[in-house]
Motif scaffolding. Structure first.
Motif, PDB file in Angstrom:
ATOM      1  N   PRO A 268       0.815  -1.218   0.000  1.00 32.65           N
ATOM      2  CA  PRO A 268       0.000   0.000   0.000  1.00 32.65           C
ATOM      3  C   PRO A 268       0.843   1.259   0.000  1.00 32.65           C
ATOM      4  N   GLU A 269       0.214   2.367  -0.335  1.00 34.58           N
ATOM      5  CA  GLU A 269       0.921   3.637  -0.444  1.00 34.58           C
ATOM      6  C   GLU A 269       1.092   4.315   0.916  1.00 34.58           C
ATOM      7  N   VAL A 270       2.009   5.284   0.937  1.00 32.08           N
ATOM      8  CA  VAL A 270       2.177   6.153   2.101  1.00 32.08           C
ATOM      9  C   VAL A 270       1.607   7.514   1.728  1.00 32.08           C
ATOM     10  N   TYR A 271       0.717   8.033   2.565  1.00 32.74           N
ATOM     11  CA  TYR A 271       0.005   9.275   2.259  1.00 32.74           C
ATOM     12  C   TYR A 271       0.571  10.435   3.077  1.00 32.74           C
ATOM     13  N   SER A 272       0.393  11.641   2.537  1.00 27.55           N
ATOM     14  CA  SER A 272       0.858  12.826   3.242  1.00 27.55           C
ATOM     15  C   SER A 272       0.068  14.037   2.775  1.00 27.55           C
ATOM     16  N   LYS A 273       0.156  15.103   3.544  1.00 30.97           N
ATOM     17  CA  LYS A 273      -0.459  16.371   3.155  1.00 30.97           C
ATOM     18  C   LYS A 273       0.237  16.881   1.900  1.00 30.97           C
ATOM     19  N   VAL A 274      -0.528  17.286   0.918  1.00 33.12           N
ATOM     20  CA  VAL A 274       0.021  17.660  -0.388  1.00 33.12           C
ATOM     21  C   VAL A 274       0.129  19.176  -0.505  1.00 33.12           C
ATOM     22  N   ASP A 275       1.304  19.648  -0.929  1.00 31.17           N
ATOM     23  CA  ASP A 275       1.501  21.065  -1.228  1.00 31.17           C
ATOM     24  C   ASP A 275       1.441  21.271  -2.740  1.00 31.17           C
ATOM     25  N   ASP A 276       0.783  22.340  -3.172  1.00 34.10           N
ATOM     26  CA  ASP A 276       0.687  22.628  -4.604  1.00 34.10           C
ATOM     27  C   ASP A 276       1.942  23.380  -5.036  1.00 34.10           C
ATOM     28  N   LEU A 277       2.963  22.634  -5.421  1.00 32.26           N
ATOM     29  CA  LEU A 277       4.241  23.216  -5.821  1.00 32.26           C
ATOM     30  C   LEU A 277       4.604  22.751  -7.228  1.00 32.26           C
ATOM     31  N   PRO A 278       5.346  23.567  -7.970  1.00 33.12           N
ATOM     32  CA  PRO A 278       5.790  23.134  -9.305  1.00 33.12           C
ATOM     33  C   PRO A 278       6.868  22.066  -9.179  1.00 33.12           C
ATOM     34  N   PRO A 279       7.122  21.318 -10.249  1.00 30.03           N
ATOM     35  CA  PRO A 279       8.194  20.314 -10.194  1.00 30.03           C
ATOM     36  C   PRO A 279       9.558  20.981 -10.040  1.00 30.03           C
ATOM     37  N   ALA A 280      10.532  20.197  -9.597  1.00 30.13           N
ATOM     38  CA  ALA A 280      11.890  20.724  -9.441  1.00 30.13           C
ATOM     39  C   ALA A 280      12.416  21.233 -10.789  1.00 30.13           C
ATOM     40  N   LYS A 281      13.206  22.298 -10.739  1.00 27.30           N
ATOM     41  CA  LYS A 281      13.760  22.905 -11.952  1.00 27.30           C
ATOM     42  C   LYS A 281      15.274  22.784 -11.938  1.00 27.30           C
ATOM     43  N   TYR A 282      15.829  22.317 -13.054  1.00 27.48           N
ATOM     44  CA  TYR A 282      17.280  22.140 -13.177  1.00 27.48           C
ATOM     45  C   TYR A 282      17.794  23.115 -14.235  1.00 27.48           C
ATOM     46  N   ASN A 283      18.507  24.125 -13.792  1.00 27.58           N
ATOM     47  CA  ASN A 283      19.035  25.139 -14.697  1.00 27.58           C
ATOM     48  C   ASN A 283      20.383  24.704 -15.270  1.00 27.58           C
ATOM     49  N   PRO A 284      20.894  25.401 -16.310  1.00 27.42           N
ATOM     50  CA  PRO A 284      22.234  25.087 -16.824  1.00 27.42           C
ATOM     51  C   PRO A 284      23.272  25.154 -15.707  1.00 27.42           C
ATOM     52  N   GLY A 285      24.115  24.155 -15.611  1.00 27.78           N
ATOM     53  CA  GLY A 285      25.084  24.059 -14.527  1.00 27.78           C
ATOM     54  C   GLY A 285      24.687  23.053 -13.478  1.00 27.78           C
ATOM     55  N   ALA A 286      23.438  22.611 -13.506  1.00 29.29           N
ATOM     56  CA  ALA A 286      22.980  21.612 -12.540  1.00 29.29           C
ATOM     57  C   ALA A 286      23.538  20.242 -12.908  1.00 29.29           C
ATOM     58  N   GLU A 287      24.032  19.523 -11.906  1.00 25.96           N
ATOM     59  CA  GLU A 287      24.555  18.161 -12.094  1.00 25.96           C
ATOM     60  C   GLU A 287      24.133  17.344 -10.872  1.00 25.96           C
ATOM     61  N   VAL A 288      23.162  16.460 -11.059  1.00 26.11           N
ATOM     62  CA  VAL A 288      22.568  15.722  -9.942  1.00 26.11           C
ATOM     63  C   VAL A 288      22.858  14.238 -10.097  1.00 26.11           C
ATOM     64  N   LYS A 289      23.423  13.642  -9.048  1.00 23.83           N
ATOM     65  CA  LYS A 289      23.725  12.212  -9.049  1.00 23.83           C
ATOM     66  C   LYS A 289      23.165  11.556  -7.785  1.00 23.83           C
ATOM     67  N   ASN A 290      22.416  10.488  -7.961  1.00 22.34           N
ATOM     68  CA  ASN A 290      21.919   9.666  -6.851  1.00 22.34           C
ATOM     69  C   ASN A 290      21.348  10.521  -5.719  1.00 22.34           C
ATOM     70  N   SER A 291      20.387  11.364  -6.060  1.00 18.59           N
ATOM     71  CA  SER A 291      19.804  12.269  -5.073  1.00 18.59           C
ATOM     72  C   SER A 291      18.296  12.342  -5.238  1.00 18.59           C
ATOM     73  N   LEU A 292      17.619  12.736  -4.159  1.00 22.44           N
ATOM     74  CA  LEU A 292      16.193  13.032  -4.201  1.00 22.44           C
ATOM     75  C   LEU A 292      16.013  14.545  -4.178  1.00 22.44           C
ATOM     76  N   ILE A 293      15.351  15.079  -5.187  1.00 24.06           N
ATOM     77  CA  ILE A 293      15.094  16.511  -5.270  1.00 24.06           C
ATOM     78  C   ILE A 293      13.581  16.703  -5.240  1.00 24.06           C
ATOM     79  N   SER A 294      13.079  17.410  -4.257  1.00 21.59           N
ATOM     80  CA  SER A 294      11.636  17.536  -4.080  1.00 21.59           C
ATOM     81  C   SER A 294      11.061  18.702  -4.872  1.00 21.59           C
ATOM     82  N   SER A 295       9.748  18.732  -4.946  1.00 22.39           N
ATOM     83  CA  SER A 295       9.050  19.741  -5.724  1.00 22.39           C
ATOM     84  C   SER A 295       9.316  21.139  -5.193  1.00 22.39           C
ATOM     85  N   GLY A 296       9.278  22.116  -6.104  1.00 25.86           N
ATOM     86  CA  GLY A 296       9.503  23.502  -5.729  1.00 25.86           C
ATOM     87  C   GLY A 296      10.959  23.898  -5.630  1.00 25.86           C
TER      88      GLY A 296
END
Length: 373
Positions: A268-296
């Motif tokens: 089953p799923e895990v539930y939580s209070k939801v925030d209305d946020l845009p998805p994560a944004k990766y600008n030029p220069g961003a380099e992400v490895k093995n990480s969790l990046i949350s919304s907003g």
């Protein structure tokens, strides 16, 4: 399910150091999107427990705000409901909760006015998935007075900060020791219990009469030779986040694919209070490895082996390694952060460095006004 739920979420969390200065442990952010109490409430909801009481006390503001609506966990008031109980001064009582048993005693009307035959008690500081229907069936099959859900600690984890348990071949608990100085047992209590409602009322009232206030010491341990107390062994992921080290390691576990898939994708799923946020944004220069990046979040630099919570801003030419960045953190340009936990709403000034050690995580608490940088 023929049970009601009680979530004990009032602990002070002193072992969390600065992280618990402004929030309860149960309100600690976990895995980018959750609060720790979400796991306890989701387990209740997924097990069809429709009436749940959360007992809060220490630094309960953010926790109470998180619990302001029961809809996120599907506790409809027509079927039962989610109830949040804080210490209340009355004609008969003017104490704060003096322990877990006293917290239940001060809200014993909740038990007396319910009709379900069983009670499931859970802590609010654990990360796990568990089907309480299976635990209840085990409890009934064993004709137990109390069932304690136990877990086997992984090698290297110190059992002395838990309640250690020993049981016989039938699963009946023969020894229960709370936070021993030394022990040879690696089986610990998860802080989850099943007990018949009428018996819980009886035991809690007897403890109150005797001036005893702790559920583990004054009920479980005191009655271990008088009551039929059984251990239900949990064989899936379980972690308690009540220390800085365990909190850090639990979040880092979500960087592992098997743990991530278990909580995010498997029923089953895990539930939580939801925030209305845009998805994560990766600008030029961003380099992400093995990480969790949350919304907003907005990323402009290198992020590696890290968990970034909601609304995190990472400036240019930064390096974030092996770290946890909590909600709404602003990180200026040319910042280096490694082996750290950055407290929420912090502003990290440009051209600064914060480095902890793998065995001693550094907590970064900055109160700079980001608009005066």
């Amino acid at each position: 399910m023929k049970a009601i739920g009680i979530v004990l979420a009032g602990g002070s969390g002193k072992r969390m150091q600065e992280l618990s200065n402004k929030r309860a442990v149960a309100a600690m952010p976990v895995a980018g999107s959750y609060r720790c109490i979400d796991f306890a409430l989701s387990n209740m909801s997924n097990s069809h427990i429709q009436k749940v009481a959360v007992l809060t006390q220490y630094n309960s503001k953010s926790l109470n705000e998180h619990l302001s609506s029961s809809k996120w966990w599907d506790f409809g008031r027509k079927q039962g409901g989610l109830f949040v109980f804080t210490p209340t001064m009355t004609v008969d009582n003017n104490f704060w909760y003096r322990g877990t048993a006293d917290a239940i005693y001060q809200n014993i009307d909740f038990l007396k006015k319910s009709h379900e035959p069983y009670v499931v008690i859970s802590g609010g500081d654990c990360v796990c998935k568990i089907d309480y229907n299976k635990v209840l069936q085990y409890h009934i099959d064993k004709r137990a007075d109390i069932t304690v859900v136990t877990a086997k600690l992984p090698e290297g984890d110190d059992p002395c900060r838990y309640g250690t348990v020993k049981f016989d071949e039938e699963g009946r608990i023969t020894d229960f020791e709370e936070k021993p100085i030394m022990t040879d047992s690696d089986i610990v209590s998860t802080g989850i219990y099943v007990i018949r409602r009428r018996q819980l009322i009886e035991l809690i009232e007897k403890s109150a009469q005797d001036g005893r206030y702790d559920f583990v010491s004054d009920v479980l341990i005191r009655y271990k030779n008088l009551k039929r107390i059984y251990a239900y062994q949990l064989d899936s992921y379980w972690k308690n986040i009540a220390t800085v080290e365990s909190y850090y390691n639990t979040n880092m576990d979500f960087l592992k694919k098997d743990v991530r898939d278990y909580f995010y994708r498997e029923y089953p799923e895990v539930y939580s209070k939801v925030d209305d946020l845009p998805p994560a944004k990766y600008n030029p220069g961003a380099e992400v490895k093995n990480s969790l990046i949350s919304s907003g979040s907005i990323i402009n630099s290198k992020v590696e082996n890290s968990v970034l919570f909601k609304k995190t801003y990472v400036g240019s030419n930064c390096v974030i390694k092996n770290s946890i960045i909590l909600n709404d953190v602003y990180i200026g340009d040319n910042v280096y952060i490694e082996n750290c936990i950055v407290e929420s709403r912090a502003t990290i000034r440009a051209n600064t460095t914060y480095i902890g050690a793998p065995d001693e995580i550094k907590i970064v608490v900055e109160k700079n006004d980001r608009y005066m940088m």
